[in-house]
Design a protein around this motif. Structure first.
Motif, short mmCIF file in Angstrom:
data_model
loop_
_atom_site.label_atom_id
_atom_site.label_comp_id
_atom_site.label_asym_id
_atom_site.label_seq_id
_atom_site.Cartn_x
_atom_site.Cartn_y
_atom_site.Cartn_z
N TYR A 60 -70.15 39.81 -113.52
CA TYR A 60 -69.95 38.36 -113.48
C TYR A 60 -70.37 37.71 -114.80
N PHE A 61 -71.49 38.17 -115.35
CA PHE A 61 -71.95 37.63 -116.62
C PHE A 61 -70.95 37.92 -117.74
N LEU A 62 -70.38 39.12 -117.73
CA LEU A 62 -69.42 39.47 -118.77
C LEU A 62 -68.18 38.58 -118.69
N VAL A 63 -67.72 38.33 -117.47
CA VAL A 63 -66.56 37.44 -117.30
C VAL A 63 -66.92 36.04 -117.76
N GLN A 64 -68.10 35.60 -117.42
CA GLN A 64 -68.54 34.26 -117.83
C GLN A 64 -68.64 34.16 -119.35
N LEU A 65 -69.20 35.18 -119.98
CA LEU A 65 -69.29 35.18 -121.44
C LEU A 65 -67.91 35.23 -122.08
N GLY A 66 -66.99 35.96 -121.47
CA GLY A 66 -65.62 35.99 -121.99
C GLY A 66 -64.96 34.63 -121.94
N ALA A 67 -65.15 33.91 -120.84
CA ALA A 67 -64.58 32.57 -120.73
C ALA A 67 -65.20 31.62 -121.76
N ILE A 68 -66.51 31.75 -121.98
CA ILE A 68 -67.18 30.91 -122.98
C ILE A 68 -66.64 31.23 -124.38
#
Length: 328
Positions: free
Chosen positions: A151-159
């Motif tokens: 989830y963190f990786l997806v969030q960082l990707g969106a950022i």
């Protein structure tokens, strides 16, 4: 069928009652919200703490059994699940949290099931081909990677995408934009924008387990005798798999789906915490940290309830995909 449902419902009502009662007695014996009040500034006197909690139905001077009787009486007579140490009513808080969790997970669960099963059906007949190796390898990868990290990786990707384009394309936290002005359509579009990242994250992490399970069960039946017989009668390999092997292999997957869906609703606190959706999952964790006996028990009862619903759904899922099984 109605008789069967009545028996099953009665069994699970007893189970929910015993589980919730045991959970309350354990929580009221171990959680001590009055101790947190001593950390406030200015520090209240012990008499003030006791009087405050007594007004909220959380009298710490009563024994665990006396508090349990008062709590259970309120539920049975008024459907009142009590109050939190901060004065909030559990009934109102629970209603808001359930709606938030449902909004977060409903679309993701449907996409997870459909994509996972479809990819499992697609890869099984193509065993060891490039498409099967790529898809199955990805499924095993996301299966072993802890969900919070994914989830963190997806969030960082969106950022990163937002920073690259120099503007906000994806919302990475929250369920809506605070103070948004506009009509219902604007609010609906804003809600969809906040859905995108968490729904995408939950979906790409969740479908791997279904793809692996469906692929494995289907492979176990692709070369079964009844499939060979169907092919001997003139069906092509794909027709025999679709009409016979798929239906048999989907039975255990359908049962697992019925139990997994309630588990996601009750235990999705990682996604709720990371994406700042304050649903049931995050509430259950917060209630323990805040020593909230009534909130912790309410979330336990909710988890028991949807597990019971999942068990009944598992039986019906079996009857739908397997004509040999009948509900008696």
């Amino acid at each position: 069928m109605l008789r069967y449902l009545a028996k099953r419902a009665l069994t699970y009502v007893v189970m929910i009652f015993l589980t919730t009662s045991a959970g309350y007695l354990l929580a009221v014996s171990t959680l001590q919200p009055a101790l947190l009040e001593q950390e406030r500034i200015p520090r209240p006197t012990p008499e003030q703490v006791v009087n405050s909690f007594r007004l909220k139905g959380l009298d710490p001077t009563l024994s665990p059994w006396e508090r349990y009787v008062d709590w259970l009486t309120g539920i049975l007579t008024r459907w009142d699940w009590g109050r939190s140490p901060n004065g909030a009513y559990i009934n109102a808080e629970f209603g808001d949290r359930v709606w938030i969790s449902t909004r977060l997970f409903l679309a993701a669960i449907i996409l997870t099931l459909v994509i996972g099963v479809a990819l499992g059906v697609y890869t099984a007949p193509r065993q060891y081909k490039a498409s099967d190796r790529v898809i199955t390898s990805y499924s095993y990868l996301v299966y072993i990677v802890p969900a919070p990290i994914a989830y963190f990786l997806v969030q960082l990707g969106a950022i990163s995408i937002n920073e690259t384009v120099g503007g906000r394309i994806f919302f990475v936290t929250g369920i809506s934009t605070p103070g948004l002005a506009g009509d219902g359509w604007a609010r609906f579009l804003d809600m969809l924008a906040h859905y995108a990242v968490p729904t995408f994250a939950i979906t790409i992490v969740g479908w791997g387990a279904y793809q692996i399970a469906q692929r494995q069960y289907l492979l176990d039946n692709v070369n079964a005798d009844f499939v060979r017989t169907a092919r001997a009668k003139g069906l092509t390999r794909n027709q025999a798999i679709a009409r016979h092997a798929l239906r048999v292999s989907f039975i255990p997957v359908a049962q697992s789906i019925a139990f997994t869906v309630p588990a996601i609703f009750a235990g999705g606190f990682f996604a709720e915490k990371i994406f700042a959706w304050h649903g049931i999952g995050s509430w259950s964790i917060d209630s323990i940290g805040l020593q909230d006996v009534n909130a912790a028990t309410a979330t336990l009862a909710y988890g028991s309830l949807i597990f019971a619903i999942g068990a009944i759904l598992a039986d019906f899922a079996t009857t739908l995909v397997d004509p040999r099984v009948r509900v008696q």
